[in-house]
Design a protein around this motif. Structure first.
Motif, PDB file in Angstrom:
ATOM      1  N   LEU A   9       0.837  -1.199   0.000  1.00 31.79           N
ATOM      2  CA  LEU A   9       0.000   0.000   0.000  1.00 31.79           C
ATOM      3  C   LEU A   9       0.871   1.247   0.000  1.00 31.79           C
ATOM      4  O   LEU A   9       1.929   1.269   0.640  1.00 31.79           O
ATOM      5  CB  LEU A   9      -0.892   0.046   1.244  1.00 31.79           C
ATOM      6  CG  LEU A   9      -1.891  -1.079   1.425  1.00 31.79           C
ATOM      7  CD1 LEU A   9      -2.525  -0.996   2.803  1.00 31.79           C
ATOM      8  CD2 LEU A   9      -2.954  -1.019   0.347  1.00 31.79           C
ATOM      9  N   ILE A  10       0.409   2.270  -0.687  1.00 30.79           N
ATOM     10  CA  ILE A  10       0.987   3.607  -0.580  1.00 30.79           C
ATOM     11  C   ILE A  10      -0.179   4.521  -0.268  1.00 30.79           C
ATOM     12  O   ILE A  10      -1.159   4.558  -1.005  1.00 30.79           O
ATOM     13  CB  ILE A  10       1.688   4.052  -1.871  1.00 30.79           C
ATOM     14  CG1 ILE A  10       2.898   3.158  -2.136  1.00 30.79           C
ATOM     15  CG2 ILE A  10       2.104   5.515  -1.777  1.00 30.79           C
ATOM     16  CD1 ILE A  10       3.617   3.444  -3.436  1.00 30.79           C
ATOM     17  N   GLY A  11      -0.075   5.215   0.855  1.00 30.65           N
ATOM     18  CA  GLY A  11      -1.174   6.080   1.252  1.00 30.65           C
ATOM     19  C   GLY A  11      -0.747   7.063   2.321  1.00 30.65           C
ATOM     20  O   GLY A  11       0.437   7.165   2.658  1.00 30.65           O
ATOM     21  N   ASN A  12      -1.730   7.776   2.853  1.00 29.24           N
ATOM     22  CA  ASN A  12      -1.486   8.795   3.863  1.00 29.24           C
ATOM     23  C   ASN A  12      -2.088   8.390   5.193  1.00 29.24           C
ATOM     24  O   ASN A  12      -3.212   7.885   5.238  1.00 29.24           O
ATOM     25  CB  ASN A  12      -2.083  10.136   3.417  1.00 29.24           C
ATOM     26  CG  ASN A  12      -1.392  10.657   2.182  1.00 29.24           C
ATOM     27  OD1 ASN A  12      -1.744  10.296   1.075  1.00 29.24           O
ATOM     28  ND2 ASN A  12      -0.399  11.487   2.375  1.00 29.24           N
ATOM     29  N   LEU A  13      -1.332   8.643   6.265  1.00 24.95           N
ATOM     30  CA  LEU A  13      -1.811   8.326   7.608  1.00 24.95           C
ATOM     31  C   LEU A  13      -3.012   9.195   7.951  1.00 24.95           C
ATOM     32  O   LEU A  13      -2.976  10.412   7.783  1.00 24.95           O
ATOM     33  CB  LEU A  13      -0.723   8.570   8.654  1.00 24.95           C
ATOM     34  CG  LEU A  13       0.197   7.381   8.938  1.00 24.95           C
ATOM     35  CD1 LEU A  13       1.159   7.151   7.815  1.00 24.95           C
ATOM     36  CD2 LEU A  13       0.896   7.567  10.245  1.00 24.95           C
ATOM     37  N   THR A  36      -6.174   6.453  -2.103  1.00 25.04           N
ATOM     38  CA  THR A  36      -7.174   7.097  -2.945  1.00 25.04           C
ATOM     39  C   THR A  36      -6.874   6.804  -4.407  1.00 25.04           C
ATOM     40  O   THR A  36      -5.727   6.901  -4.837  1.00 25.04           O
ATOM     41  CB  THR A  36      -7.191   8.619  -2.712  1.00 25.04           C
ATOM     42  OG1 THR A  36      -7.465   8.862  -1.333  1.00 25.04           O
ATOM     43  CG2 THR A  36      -8.247   9.303  -3.553  1.00 25.04           C
ATOM     44  N   GLU A  37      -7.911   6.411  -5.132  1.00 21.71           N
ATOM     45  CA  GLU A  37      -7.781   6.217  -6.578  1.00 21.71           C
ATOM     46  C   GLU A  37      -8.784   7.126  -7.271  1.00 21.71           C
ATOM     47  O   GLU A  37      -9.852   7.421  -6.727  1.00 21.71           O
ATOM     48  CB  GLU A  37      -7.977   4.762  -6.973  1.00 21.71           C
ATOM     49  CG  GLU A  37      -9.305   4.179  -6.583  1.00 21.71           C
ATOM     50  CD  GLU A  37      -9.429   2.698  -6.936  1.00 21.71           C
ATOM     51  OE1 GLU A  37      -8.833   2.265  -7.927  1.00 21.71           O
ATOM     52  OE2 GLU A  37     -10.142   2.005  -6.216  1.00 21.71           O
ATOM     53  N   HIS A  49     -12.115   7.779  -5.068  1.00 21.53           N
ATOM     54  CA  HIS A  49     -12.570   6.816  -4.065  1.00 21.53           C
ATOM     55  C   HIS A  49     -11.435   6.584  -3.078  1.00 21.53           C
ATOM     56  O   HIS A  49     -10.318   6.245  -3.474  1.00 21.53           O
ATOM     57  CB  HIS A  49     -12.968   5.493  -4.714  1.00 21.53           C
ATOM     58  CG  HIS A  49     -13.288   4.441  -3.703  1.00 21.53           C
ATOM     59  ND1 HIS A  49     -14.451   4.453  -2.961  1.00 21.53           N
ATOM     60  CD2 HIS A  49     -12.588   3.368  -3.276  1.00 21.53           C
ATOM     61  CE1 HIS A  49     -14.436   3.422  -2.124  1.00 21.53           C
ATOM     62  NE2 HIS A  49     -13.319   2.746  -2.302  1.00 21.53           N
ATOM     63  N   THR A  50     -11.726   6.787  -1.806  1.00 23.95           N
ATOM     64  CA  THR A  50     -10.736   6.570  -0.754  1.00 23.95           C
ATOM     65  C   THR A  50     -11.102   5.331   0.033  1.00 23.95           C
ATOM     66  O   THR A  50     -12.240   5.168   0.466  1.00 23.95           O
ATOM     67  CB  THR A  50     -10.666   7.790   0.197  1.00 23.95           C
ATOM     68  OG1 THR A  50     -10.297   8.940  -0.571  1.00 23.95           O
ATOM     69  CG2 THR A  50      -9.648   7.566   1.298  1.00 23.95           C
ATOM     70  N   GLU A  51     -10.133   4.453   0.191  1.00 26.76           N
ATOM     71  CA  GLU A  51     -10.275   3.236   0.985  1.00 26.76           C
ATOM     72  C   GLU A  51      -9.425   3.408   2.246  1.00 26.76           C
ATOM     73  O   GLU A  51      -8.280   3.848   2.186  1.00 26.76           O
ATOM     74  CB  GLU A  51      -9.780   2.032   0.180  1.00 26.76           C
ATOM     75  CG  GLU A  51     -10.096   0.705   0.789  1.00 26.76           C
ATOM     76  CD  GLU A  51     -11.572   0.333   0.683  1.00 26.76           C
ATOM     77  OE1 GLU A  51     -12.067  -0.299   1.627  1.00 26.76           O
ATOM     78  OE2 GLU A  51     -12.213   0.669  -0.323  1.00 26.76           O
TER      79      GLU A  51
END
Length: 138
Positions: A9-13, A36-37, A49-51
């Motif tokens: 995964l690459i994302g924001n805390l 988010t994609e 869309h944010t998961e």
């Protein structure tokens, strides 16, 4: 044949990591990570869309994450997906799906989460080095 359970995964805390010590002084940290994609619908409108993912780390990784990670940072996480079930205090069956992270790398800090050192890297207390997008395995 054995299966493969691998998550990248690459994302924001979504929040600062929460560190707890369990019986035997075992460190456990948890935090949420947003991925988010974006895509265009039939009409050409941009849709995002944010998961949200529940991330868990143990022992030294947990202690390092608690020291280094702050809400808003962009990170790379590797681990496996795991679901668990339990009955709550009212006897209701509950289930949660979590990512048991083995590895993390800081990709980007938000300006309000910490300062950069003069060489342009980020101050850390561990041997984790910053990873740019060209270093990612995909």
């Amino acid at each position: 044949m054995a299966g493969v359970n691998k998550v990248i995964l690459i994302g924001n805390l979504g929040k600062d990591p929460e560190l707890k010590y369990l019986e035997g002084n075992i460190a456990r940290v948890s935090f949420s990570l947003a991925t988010t994609e974006a895509y265009k619908d039939k009409s050409g409108n941009r849709i995002e869309h944010t998961e949200w993912h529940n991330i868990v780390m143990w022992r030294t990784n947990a202690e390092n994450a608690e020291k280094m990670l702050k809400k808003g940072m962009q990170i790379y996480v590797e681990g496996k997906i795991q679901s668990r079930q339990w009955n709550d205090k009212e006897g209701q069956k509950r289930q949660v799906t979590e990512i048991m992270a083995d590895t993390f790398r800081i990709l980007q800090k938000r300006e309000n989460t910490g300062s950069q050192n003069p060489q342009g890297g980020f101050d850390t207390d561990t041997n984790f080095d910053d990873m740019s997008s060209k270093d990612l395995p995909f």
